[in-house]
Design an enzyme around this catalytic site. Structure first.
Site, mmCIF file in Angstrom:
data_model
loop_
_atom_site.group_PDB
_atom_site.id
_atom_site.type_symbol
_atom_site.label_atom_id
_atom_site.label_comp_id
_atom_site.label_asym_id
_atom_site.label_seq_id
_atom_site.Cartn_x
_atom_site.Cartn_y
_atom_site.Cartn_z
ATOM 1 N N SER A 194 80.595 -92.222 -14.219
ATOM 2 C CA SER A 194 81.361 -93.450 -14.697
ATOM 3 C C SER A 194 80.971 -94.191 -16.159
ATOM 4 O O SER A 194 81.123 -95.262 -16.277
ATOM 5 C CB SER A 194 81.327 -94.367 -13.340
ATOM 6 O OG SER A 194 80.128 -94.695 -12.918
ATOM 7 N N ASN A 224 76.891 -99.822 -3.233
ATOM 8 C CA ASN A 224 78.057 -100.361 -2.898
ATOM 9 C C ASN A 224 78.383 -101.946 -3.075
ATOM 10 O O ASN A 224 79.093 -102.553 -3.593
ATOM 11 C CB ASN A 224 78.417 -99.916 -1.435
ATOM 12 C CG ASN A 224 78.551 -98.346 -1.119
ATOM 13 O OD1 ASN A 224 78.559 -97.879 -1.981
ATOM 14 N ND2 ASN A 224 78.839 -98.059 0.039
ATOM 15 N N THR A 263 121.807 -118.384 -23.967
ATOM 16 C CA THR A 263 121.945 -117.978 -22.432
ATOM 17 C C THR A 263 122.516 -116.455 -22.712
ATOM 18 O O THR A 263 123.548 -116.462 -23.282
ATOM 19 C CB THR A 263 122.382 -118.566 -21.442
ATOM 20 O OG1 THR A 263 123.967 -118.995 -21.827
ATOM 21 C CG2 THR A 263 121.678 -120.118 -21.052
ATOM 22 N N HIS A 264 122.165 -115.468 -22.172
ATOM 23 C CA HIS A 264 122.803 -114.237 -22.266
ATOM 24 C C HIS A 264 122.754 -113.702 -23.548
ATOM 25 O O HIS A 264 123.655 -113.028 -24.241
ATOM 26 C CB HIS A 264 124.353 -114.133 -21.873
ATOM 27 C CG HIS A 264 124.456 -114.653 -20.627
ATOM 28 N ND1 HIS A 264 123.908 -113.629 -19.094
ATOM 29 C CD2 HIS A 264 124.643 -115.691 -19.839
ATOM 30 C CE1 HIS A 264 124.267 -114.323 -18.082
ATOM 31 N NE2 HIS A 264 124.619 -115.545 -18.418
ATOM 32 N N SER A 276 107.174 -101.773 -45.377
ATOM 33 C CA SER A 276 107.979 -100.343 -45.040
ATOM 34 C C SER A 276 107.093 -99.425 -46.072
ATOM 35 O O SER A 276 106.754 -99.745 -47.204
ATOM 36 C CB SER A 276 109.250 -100.357 -45.082
ATOM 37 O OG SER A 276 109.713 -99.158 -45.273
ATOM 38 N N LYS A 298 111.367 -104.562 -47.019
ATOM 39 C CA LYS A 298 111.412 -105.049 -45.506
ATOM 40 C C LYS A 298 110.062 -105.857 -45.174
ATOM 41 O O LYS A 298 108.877 -105.775 -45.979
ATOM 42 C CB LYS A 298 110.926 -103.662 -44.695
ATOM 43 C CG LYS A 298 112.234 -102.762 -44.822
ATOM 44 C CD LYS A 298 113.102 -103.320 -43.934
ATOM 45 C CE LYS A 298 112.965 -103.269 -42.294
ATOM 46 N NZ LYS A 298 112.910 -102.183 -41.753
ATOM 47 N N GLU A 334 105.921 -106.724 -32.070
ATOM 48 C CA GLU A 334 106.341 -105.674 -31.344
ATOM 49 C C GLU A 334 105.131 -104.716 -30.641
ATOM 50 O O GLU A 334 105.304 -104.153 -29.695
ATOM 51 C CB GLU A 334 106.841 -104.600 -32.555
ATOM 52 C CG GLU A 334 108.400 -105.139 -33.011
ATOM 53 C CD GLU A 334 108.622 -104.183 -34.116
ATOM 54 O OE1 GLU A 334 109.854 -104.506 -34.803
ATOM 55 O OE2 GLU A 334 107.964 -103.120 -34.975
ATOM 56 N N TYR A 376 83.581 -98.266 1.860
ATOM 57 C CA TYR A 376 83.666 -97.926 0.567
ATOM 58 C C TYR A 376 84.033 -96.323 0.487
ATOM 59 O O TYR A 376 83.741 -95.577 1.068
ATOM 60 C CB TYR A 376 82.200 -97.934 -0.180
ATOM 61 C CG TYR A 376 82.049 -97.422 -1.745
ATOM 62 C CD1 TYR A 376 82.663 -98.485 -2.787
ATOM 63 C CD2 TYR A 376 81.846 -96.279 -2.056
ATOM 64 C CE1 TYR A 376 82.798 -98.116 -3.831
ATOM 65 C CE2 TYR A 376 81.980 -95.938 -3.455
ATOM 66 C CZ TYR A 376 82.306 -96.775 -4.435
ATOM 67 O OH TYR A 376 82.180 -96.552 -5.580
ATOM 68 N N GLN A 420 85.792 -96.095 -7.577
ATOM 69 C CA GLN A 420 85.159 -95.927 -8.969
ATOM 70 C C GLN A 420 86.018 -96.180 -9.978
ATOM 71 O O GLN A 420 85.777 -96.859 -11.242
ATOM 72 C CB GLN A 420 84.305 -94.790 -9.156
ATOM 73 C CG GLN A 420 83.614 -94.354 -10.522
ATOM 74 C CD GLN A 420 82.943 -93.164 -10.623
ATOM 75 O OE1 GLN A 420 81.961 -93.067 -10.036
ATOM 76 N NE2 GLN A 420 83.655 -92.303 -11.283
ATOM 77 N N LYS A 474 87.560 -99.584 -12.520
ATOM 78 C CA LYS A 474 87.338 -100.161 -13.636
ATOM 79 C C LYS A 474 87.759 -99.702 -14.984
ATOM 80 O O LYS A 474 87.685 -100.180 -15.853
ATOM 81 C CB LYS A 474 85.578 -99.947 -13.822
ATOM 82 C CG LYS A 474 84.473 -100.584 -12.883
ATOM 83 C CD LYS A 474 83.411 -100.372 -12.718
ATOM 84 C CE LYS A 474 82.932 -98.833 -12.191
ATOM 85 N NZ LYS A 474 83.320 -98.843 -10.855
#
Length: 473
Positions: free
Chosen positions: A20, A107, A152-153, A274, A280, A287, A314, A319, A322
């Protein structure tokens, strides 16, 4: 570490599969911090001498310096951060180093290390989130007098103060800060001393361990201590909602900056161009914020699926908790690092925003509510205004084009006072219900927001520096 029980060495392919280190070597500093507290607890119980205690502390400090400098390279055959640290300590101290793991299991060791590591991370993220909240307040204060269309919408709805818009995001992200505090509170108990699952026959003072590591108290049940990852789920819950809110903000800014909307201007330094189209200016940063949100949500699902099917106490499945944690932390830091300076440089395009008011239909609700004040039932007022909109559309006109005579022909109750109020600023000013978009209400929100940021600063400062942590979270 277990060669006494086995008659052959672990297969190389098993070592590679079970290691790990690719994700837990980042925990070395927190792990050593936990080990130093454990050494103190061993000494207080008389399980090691004062000389051995001092040697172990010095040795752990040397190992930490070697980790920080990069001199100590983890070995895959030692599996994880815990055994690499212990092995190096034993190289330095001989048999004294072999006493470090007395009364402790990996543990309870990893359960403690993870809490220490995540506690530090949450303070760092909390500081960045506070700065982000301050950036939103800055924009709200700077843009309070700009009137823009609200949606709205994704359809024009009513005029709003741009400050009101920014504050709408502030309140959502402030709730995220409260969720961060809740995730932090979930880290307040210390599992060290729970050992593998049943505690220890050795006289370990778990309250001392907790105090040394600045936890409120020891955990109550040793089985639950090593099996629980609720605190990680609480963190992922915070992270997921925060990322969703970031994605929504990014989507808004992308749309409002588009040529079709033209309401906001984004800073050149946070956009890209671009490779083929010279004109552009692309909102790539936003994004990517939107795109990375899915990775954070996946981390939450990954943990939940891991936890849902394993028995107490455990299991090695844990493991993998993480891997998603580290990826999510990295993404959170990146999002906050880029969003705060970006937000501080977003500006309103007043000319672009004003186009939304040209036909006047955005004031339709103002007209309906004016009629209510004249004693007309709202549903009847709604129908009258709707028919007026329909008539205007059939004549290729807007509300802004109508004369008083045309208004009265459509709705007899209309008068000069109402027509005078059909402008963006008046529409905003008169929406002064608590939490509404009126300029006075936005100023009140900003004032309350500043108080909340001050509270956030006080919370963070309590957990920064060499101070004793209290249970009053």
């Amino acid at each position: 570490m277990w060669k006494g029980r086995f008659s052959e060495d672990t297969a190389e392919v098993v070592l590679r599969f079970t290691q790990s280190l690719d994700m837990d070597w980042q925990l070395a500093e927190a792990d050593i911090r936990g080990s130093k507290a454990h050494v103190r607890t061993l000494a207080s119980a008389g399980l090691i001498s004062a000389e051995e205690e001092a040697a172990l502390i010095r040795g752990l400090d040397q190992v930490l310096e070697e980790v920080k400098s990069g001199k100590l390279k983890p070995q895959i055959e030692l599996e994880d951060v815990h055994m690499n640290v212990e092995a190096r300590l034993t190289e330095l101290l001989g048999d004294v180093g072999k006493k470090l793991h007395t009364g402790r299991s990996r543990n309870d060791q990893i359960a403690t290390t993870l809490r220490l590591f995540l506690r530090d991370q949450l303070i760092q993220i909390g500081s960045k989130l506070k700065a982000f909240l301050e950036a939103l307040l800055d924009r709200a204060e700077s843009h309070i007098d700009f009137v823009v269309p609200g949606y709205t919408h994704l359809r024009r709805a009513q005029p709003i103060s741009m400050g009101h818009y920014w504050m709408s995001h502030f309140w959502a992200f402030n709730r995220d800060f409260l969720r961060l505090k809740a995730a932090f509170e979930a880290l307040s108990e210390c599992p060290l001393g729970s050992a593998a699952l049943a505690g220890s026959t050795l006289p370990l003072d778990r309250k001392l361990s907790a105090k040394l590591l600045r936890f409120c108290k020891p955990t109550e049940n040793s089985i639950d201590s090593v099996a629980s990852r609720d605190y990680l789920a609480d963190f992922h819950h915070f992270a997921s909602l925060f990322a969703v809110h970031c994605s929504r903000l990014a989507e808004d800014l992308i749309i409002y900056n588009s040529d079709e909307f033209g309401i906001l201007d984004l800073p050149d330094a946070f956009c890209t161009g671009s490779s083929i189209m010279p004109q552009k200016k692309n909102p790539d940063v936003l994004e990517l914020v939107r795109g990375k949100t899915g990775q954070i949500l996946a981390g939450y699902v990954d943990l939940a699926v891991t936890l849902k099917g394993i028995p107490l106490a455990y299991d090695r499945d844990l493991q993998e908790d993480k891997r998603g944690l580290m990826r999510t932390l990295q993404t959170l830091h990146g999002m906050l690092d880029v969003l705060t300076p970006l937000i501080l440089r977003v500006e309103v395009n007043a000319k672009g925003a004003s186009k939304a008011f040209d036909d006047g239909f955005i004031f339709a609700t103002d007209v309906a509510e004016y009629l209510v004040l004249k004693g007309i039932p709202f549903r009847m007022a709604h129908e009258l205004v709707g028919k007026a909109v329909k008539w205007c559309l059939s004549k290729n006109k807007g509300f802004s084009d109508l004369s008083l005579a045309e208004w009265r022909n459509l709705i007899p109750q209309i008068d000069e006072e109402m027509i005078a109020n059909l402008n963006p600023r008046s529409s905003v000013e008169r929406r002064n219900t608590y939490g509404g978009t009126s300029f006075a209400e936005v100023r009140r929100q900003i004032k309350e927001g500043k108080k909340l940021v001050e509270d956030a600063e006080k919370f963070l400062s309590t957990w920064v520096g060499d101070v004793d942590y209290s249970c009053d979270l």
